[in-house]
Design an enzyme around this catalytic site. Structure first.
Site, PDB file in Angstrom:
ATOM      1  N   LYS A  30      -1.453  -7.262   8.193  1.00 18.96           N
ATOM      2  CA  LYS A  30      -1.325  -6.284   9.276  1.00 18.96           C
ATOM      3  C   LYS A  30      -2.674  -5.945   9.904  1.00 18.96           C
ATOM      4  O   LYS A  30      -2.767  -5.780  11.124  1.00 18.96           O
ATOM      5  CB  LYS A  30      -0.643  -5.014   8.782  1.00 18.96           C
ATOM      6  CG  LYS A  30      -1.407  -4.215   7.740  1.00 18.96           C
ATOM      7  CD  LYS A  30      -0.603  -3.022   7.256  1.00 18.96           C
ATOM      8  CE  LYS A  30      -1.334  -2.245   6.173  1.00 18.96           C
ATOM      9  NZ  LYS A  30      -2.565  -1.628   6.613  1.00 18.96           N
ATOM     10  N   THR A  31      -3.736  -5.845   9.093  1.00 17.86           N
ATOM     11  CA  THR A  31      -5.056  -5.529   9.653  1.00 17.86           C
ATOM     12  C   THR A  31      -5.528  -6.651  10.565  1.00 17.86           C
ATOM     13  O   THR A  31      -6.146  -6.410  11.600  1.00 17.86           O
ATOM     14  CB  THR A  31      -6.082  -5.286   8.523  1.00 17.86           C
ATOM     15  OG1 THR A  31      -5.585  -4.267   7.658  1.00 17.86           O
ATOM     16  CG2 THR A  31      -7.415  -4.840   9.100  1.00 17.86           C
ATOM     17  N   ASP A 213      -2.060   2.232  12.525  1.00 16.39           N
ATOM     18  CA  ASP A 213      -1.840   1.610  11.219  1.00 16.39           C
ATOM     19  C   ASP A 213      -1.038   2.554  10.319  1.00 16.39           C
ATOM     20  O   ASP A 213      -1.067   3.771  10.502  1.00 16.39           O
ATOM     21  CB  ASP A 213      -3.211   1.312  10.587  1.00 16.39           C
ATOM     22  CG  ASP A 213      -3.108   0.383   9.393  1.00 16.39           C
ATOM     23  OD1 ASP A 213      -2.035  -0.214   9.188  1.00 16.39           O
ATOM     24  OD2 ASP A 213      -4.115   0.253   8.670  1.00 16.39           O
ATOM     25  N   GLU A 214      -0.328   1.992   9.334  1.00 16.83           N
ATOM     26  CA  GLU A 214       0.412   2.776   8.328  1.00 16.83           C
ATOM     27  C   GLU A 214       1.339   3.817   8.981  1.00 16.83           C
ATOM     28  O   GLU A 214       1.348   4.992   8.617  1.00 16.83           O
ATOM     29  CB  GLU A 214      -0.568   3.478   7.365  1.00 16.83           C
ATOM     30  CG  GLU A 214      -1.567   2.560   6.693  1.00 16.83           C
ATOM     31  CD  GLU A 214      -0.961   1.698   5.582  1.00 16.83           C
ATOM     32  OE1 GLU A 214       0.280   1.662   5.467  1.00 16.83           O
ATOM     33  OE2 GLU A 214      -1.724   1.060   4.850  1.00 16.83           O
ATOM     34  N   GLN A 244       7.071   0.828   1.997  1.00 18.23           N
ATOM     35  CA  GLN A 244       5.870   1.366   1.354  1.00 18.23           C
ATOM     36  C   GLN A 244       5.634   2.834   1.718  1.00 18.23           C
ATOM     37  O   GLN A 244       4.502   3.319   1.646  1.00 18.23           O
ATOM     38  CB  GLN A 244       4.645   0.528   1.737  1.00 18.23           C
ATOM     39  CG  GLN A 244       4.711  -0.902   1.233  1.00 18.23           C
ATOM     40  CD  GLN A 244       3.422  -1.655   1.469  1.00 18.23           C
ATOM     41  OE1 GLN A 244       2.425  -1.477   0.785  1.00 18.23           O
ATOM     42  NE2 GLN A 244       3.435  -2.528   2.458  1.00 18.23           N
ATOM     43  N   ARG A 596       0.939  -5.102  -5.665  1.00 19.98           N
ATOM     44  CA  ARG A 596      -0.532  -5.110  -5.775  1.00 19.98           C
ATOM     45  C   ARG A 596      -1.001  -6.379  -6.479  1.00 19.98           C
ATOM     46  O   ARG A 596      -2.179  -6.739  -6.401  1.00 19.98           O
ATOM     47  CB  ARG A 596      -1.045  -3.906  -6.589  1.00 19.98           C
ATOM     48  CG  ARG A 596      -0.771  -2.507  -6.049  1.00 19.98           C
ATOM     49  CD  ARG A 596      -1.098  -2.362  -4.593  1.00 19.98           C
ATOM     50  NE  ARG A 596       0.089  -2.600  -3.790  1.00 19.98           N
ATOM     51  CZ  ARG A 596       0.076  -2.849  -2.483  1.00 19.98           C
ATOM     52  NH1 ARG A 596      -1.063  -2.911  -1.829  1.00 19.98           N
ATOM     53  NH2 ARG A 596       1.195  -3.049  -1.807  1.00 19.98           N
TER      54      ARG A 596
END
Length: 670
Positions: A30-31, A213-214, A244, A596
Site C-alpha cells: 500500500k505504501t 493511509d490506514e 486490520q 506479521r
C-alpha cells in the site's frame, strides 16, 4: 515508474476520475501505491506538489513516506508537498486560521498528562482509574464531534451529566490558557470549515488531492475533516483494510469504509490481494481465520513466495514454560539459520504478558527491545525543558508556566502560585500577564513578587531572542541560566542524574541540528515538538534484538519468524470482548498477528495460568480451530508420545553438531 507494479496497483496509481478506495490487504504494497501515485500526479499529470497531501497516523509512517517520495521526484519537484499525520495537518491549519476561532497563532498544544491535570483539578477524582475513564469519555465525545452542550443532551445518567458539566469547564479552561489538546487538533478544523466558507475554500484550493493511509483507523472527526477537505468531487485516494481494523477502543470506526460508498456513490474500489511478505501457508491460515468475520468486501490474500514452513501450535504447561520454550526456540533457530535476533518477534495480547518473556530472554542472554515503552517525550527531564519552550512560544500557557517556574525551584512556591492564580482568575488573564499587573501587588508582595518578576523578565528575554537567534545558542544559555545539570545532581543519585542529563543533551543537540539544517527558529521547533511521540530525525540503526510487542503495537511491522503467545480463551479473544463487534475485532487482531510473519509462525497457549495466586486451567482460543485445513504441526506437553519428543531432540542435536563441524574455521588459531 509503474513497470514494477502489479496490475491492480497500477490501476490504483492511474485512477483519477473520482474518489478511490484501495482495499489493501496485509503486505500488499500500500505504501508503494501511495508514493508512486504522488510521483505520478507530479511527473505525469502536472500537479504542483504543494497541492497534494498524504496523511497517515504516525510520525514514523510519515517520515518513511516522505523519504520514498523524495527518491521518486527529481530536483525541486517535491517542494511544498504535505506528508504528515492527521494531527500535524490539523495543527498547520489551526496555526494559519487560529484567529477565526478566537485563538492566537501561538496557542499551546497540551500533552495528555497536562490535559489530564486540568481535568483532575475540575473533577477532583478519587483515583487514577476514575480520571482515565473521564478523560477517555471526553476524548470520545470530541472524536464524535460532540461539544459540551450536545454531550449534555446525550447524557444517559447523572454521572454522564456531571462529566458533561466538567467538559464545559475543561474547554473554558483550555480557551483561557489559549491551549488545545490533541483531539482539538482534529475537531476544531472541522468546526472551522463547517462555519467558515472562506477558510474551507482556502484549504480546498491549497490541498487539491488527498491520499489517506490506514483509512480503517479514522474516527468520526477525522472522517468529517477529510470529507470537508475533499469537497463534493471527492478528490482523494483512501487506502485501508477492514480486516486490520483493531483500534475501536481508541475511537476508530471501521464503518467509515462503508460510509465512503454511501457519501460518494461514484466511489471506485480496487482490492490489492497479492501479498509480498508471507509464505502461502501463513496466508492460508490468515484467510481462514478472517473468513469467520462479516466483511465489507471479500478478498483472499495470495503470494508467490512459496508454500513455506508448516504453522506450529505448541501447548505449554504454564506461562513460565511458555516463556522458556519460546526463548529456547529462538536461540536454537537463530543458530540453525545463522540469522539475526531482529529476525524474531514475540507478540501477545496485553502488556502484562511481557514480563516473563523478558526474564526468559535475559536468562538465555538474548537481547530484546520492548515496544510500547516510555516515549522519549514522556521523560520528566524532557518535559521540564519542553515547558520552558512552550512558555517562550506562548506566555499565556499556564501549565507550562507552572512547571517552568518551579523546575528548578527559584523561590516560587505553591502558595505564591495559588495567590497569583486567584488574581489571574478574577481578571480572566494568564498567570504570566497577571504577575506584571499593578493589581497583583494586592495579592503578593516582597520576595515572592520579586522572584516572579525575575522569572518573567528571564522568559521575556528568551522570547525576544527566540525569533532572531539560532535555537542552539538560546537553549545552551537557558540550561546554563537555570543550572539544570547541577539541579539534577542535587535532586537525584549520580546514576539517574547522569542518564537524565544525557537525555537532555540528546534533545538539545537534536533541536540545534534541526534548527540549523531546516532554518527553523526556536519558536518553529517548539510548535512541532508537542506532536511527536518519538525523537524525530534520530537515524539510529535498529538494534539486533528480538522484538517483544503487543499485537496492537506490531501492526505495520513484519518479521521472518513470529511467536504468537497466549492464544487462549479470555486472553485472545480477551474476556471482555467475547460478543458481537468486539469479538470480530479480536479476530482481526489474531489476523494482524498471523500476517506479521514472513517465513515461520509458531502459536503458543498454556494448559494453566496463575491468577490471584492460584492455578487456573486454560482453554485453547477458538481462533486456533479457525486456522483451516493447511499443514499445521501440533506439539506440547500432552499431545505427543514422550519417545517421539526424545527422538526429535536427538535429531536436532545431531543437526546442530553437523553444523558446528561444517562451520568451524580450518585453523582455529587464526
Amino acid at each position: 515508474m509503474l513497470s514494477d507494479l502489479n496490475p491492480p496497483q497500477r490501476d490504483a496509481v492511474r485512477y483519477l476520475d473520482g474518489p478511490l478506495l484501495v482495499l489493501a490487504g496485509a503486505g500488499s504494497g500500500k505504501t508503494r501505491v501511495i508514493t508512486r501515485k504522488i510521483a505520478y500526479l507530479v511527473n505525469e499529470c502536472d500537479f504542483d506538489a504543494r497541492h497534494i497531501a498524504a496523511i497517515t497516523f504516525t510520525n514514523k509512517a510519515a517520515r518513511e513516506m516522505k523519504e520514498r517520495v523524495g527518491s521518486l521526484l527529481e530536483g525541486k519537484a517535491g517542494r511544498g508537498l504535505t506528508v504528515s499525520t492527521f494531527h500535524s495537518l490539523g495543527l498547520l491549519m489551526l496555526r494559519h486560521d487560529a484567529r477565526r476561532l478566537g485563538y492566537k497563532p501561538k496557542f499551546s498544544v497540551l500533552d495528555a498528562a497536562d490535559a489530564q491535570k486540568i481535568l483532575s483539578d475540575i473533577i477532583k477524582p478519587t483515583d487514577k482509574a476514575t480520571l482515565r475513564r473521564a478523560a477517555a469519555t471526553l476524548s470520545n465525545w470530541k472524536n464524535a464531534l460532540l461539544g459540551p452542550e450536545a454531550a449534555m443532551d446525550e447524557a444517559a445518567d447523572e454521572e454522564q451529566r456531571q462529566l458533561a458539566i466538567a467538559y464545559r469547564a475543561y474547554q473554558d479552561t483550555l480557551k483561557a490558557y489559549q491551549a488545545m489538546d490533541f483531539d482539538d487538533l482534529i475537531r476544531l478544523p472541522v468546526v472551522l470549515f463547517r462555519q467558515d466558507e472562506e477558510a474551507r475554500t482556502h484549504w480546498q484550493g491549497r490541498l487539491r488531492y488527498l491520499l489517506v493511509d490506514e483509512y480503517q483507523d479514522t474516527n468520526g472527526a477525522q472522517y468529517e475533516l477529510l470529507k470537508l477537505l475533499a469537497g463534493p468531487m471527492g478528490r482523494f485516494t483512501a487506502v485501508g483494510d477492514d480486516d486490520q481494523a483493531i483500534y475501536a477502543w481508541r475511537g476508530a470506526d471501521v464503518e467509515n469504509l462503508r460510509r465512503l460508498g454511501q457519501d460518494y456513490p461514484r466511489l471506485k474500489i480496487i482490492p490489492l490481494t497479492q501479498n509480498y511478505r508471507s509464505c502461502q501457508r501463513i496466508l492460508q491460515a490468515a484467510n481462514s481465520v478472517i473468513r469467520n468475520n462479516p466483511r465489507l468486501h471479500e478478498k483472499n490474500l495470495w503470494s508467490e513466495l512459496g508454500l513455506g514452513e508448516p504453522i506450529e501450535i505448541v501447548r505449554c504447561k504454564d506461562e513460565n514454560h511458555e516463556a522458556e520454550t519460546i526463548a529456547m526456540r529462538i536461540s536454537g533457530l537463530k543458530f540453525e539459520r545463522r540469522g539475526r535476533f531482529s529476525d524474531f518477534a514475540v507478540l501477545y495480547r496485553g502488556n502484562h504478558q511481557a514480563r516473563l518473556f523478558e526474564e526468559a530472554l535475559r536468562e538465555h542472554k538474548i537481547p530484546y527491545v520492548l515496544s510500547g515503552g516510555q516515549s522519549f517525550f514522556d521523560r520528566a527531564e524532557i518535559k521540564d525543558l519542553i515547558a520552558y519552550l512552550r512558555l517562550i512560544a506562548n506566555q499565556d500557557d499556564d501549565p507550562a508556566f507552572i512547571r517552568a517556574a518551579t523546575t528548578p525551584r527559584r523561590g516560587i512556591g505553591p502558595g505564591t502560585l495559588e495567590k497569583l492564580g486567584h488574581y489571574a482568575a478574577e481578571r480572566h488573564i494568564s498567570l504570566f500577564e497577571a504577575m506584571f499587573e499593578t493589581g497583583a501587588e494586592t495579592q503578593l508582595a516582597g520576595k515572592p513578587l520579586e522572584h516572579l518578576h525575575e522569572f518573567g523578565d528571564f522568559i521575556n528575554r528568551l522570547a525576544f531572542r527566540a525569533e532572531k537567534e539560532p535555537a542552539g545558542r538560546i537553549l545552551e544559555d537557558l540550561l546554563a541560566a537555570i543550572r539544570y545539570e547541577e539541579w539534577l545532581y542535587e535532586s537525584e543519585d549520580d546514576r539517574a542524574a547522569k542518564t537524565k542529563w544525557e537525555n537532555v543533551r540528546q534533545f538539545v543537540d537534536w533541536l540545534t541540528k534541526k534548527g540549523d539544517e531546516d532554518g527553523k527558529t526556536l519558536i518553529d521547533l517548539t510548535q512541532t515538538v508537542a506532536l511527536m511521540n518519538l525523537l524525530e530525525g534520530r537515524e539510529e540503526a535498529e538494534p539486533d534484538a528480538v522484538r517483544l510487542s503487543t499485537l496492537h503495537a506490531a501492526k505495520g511491522l513484519e518479521f521472518p519468524h513470529v511467536y504468537l503467545a497466549g492464544v487462549e480463551e479470555e486472553i485472545l479473544p480477551h474476556r471482555e470482548c467475547l460478543e458481537d463487534d468486539r469479538l470480530e475485532e479480536e479476530r482481526r487482531l489474531m489476523y494482524v498477528g498471523i500476517t506479521r510473519a514472513q517465513r515461520s509462525l509458531t502459536i503458543t497457549w498454556c494448559g494453566k495460568r496463575k491468577k490471584g495466586g492460584e492455578w487456573v486451567p486454560c482453554e485453547a482460543s477458538r481462533f486456533l480451530a479457525e486456522l483451516g485445513d493447511g499443514e499445521i504441526r501440533q506439539s506440547g506437553t500432552d499431545t505427543r508420545d514422550p519417545s517421539a519428543v526424545k527422538e526429535e531432540g536427538k535429531r536436532r542435536m545431531a543437526s546442530l553438531k553437523a553444523m558446528l563441524t561444517s562451520g568451524r574455521p580450518e585453523n582455529p588459531g587464526q
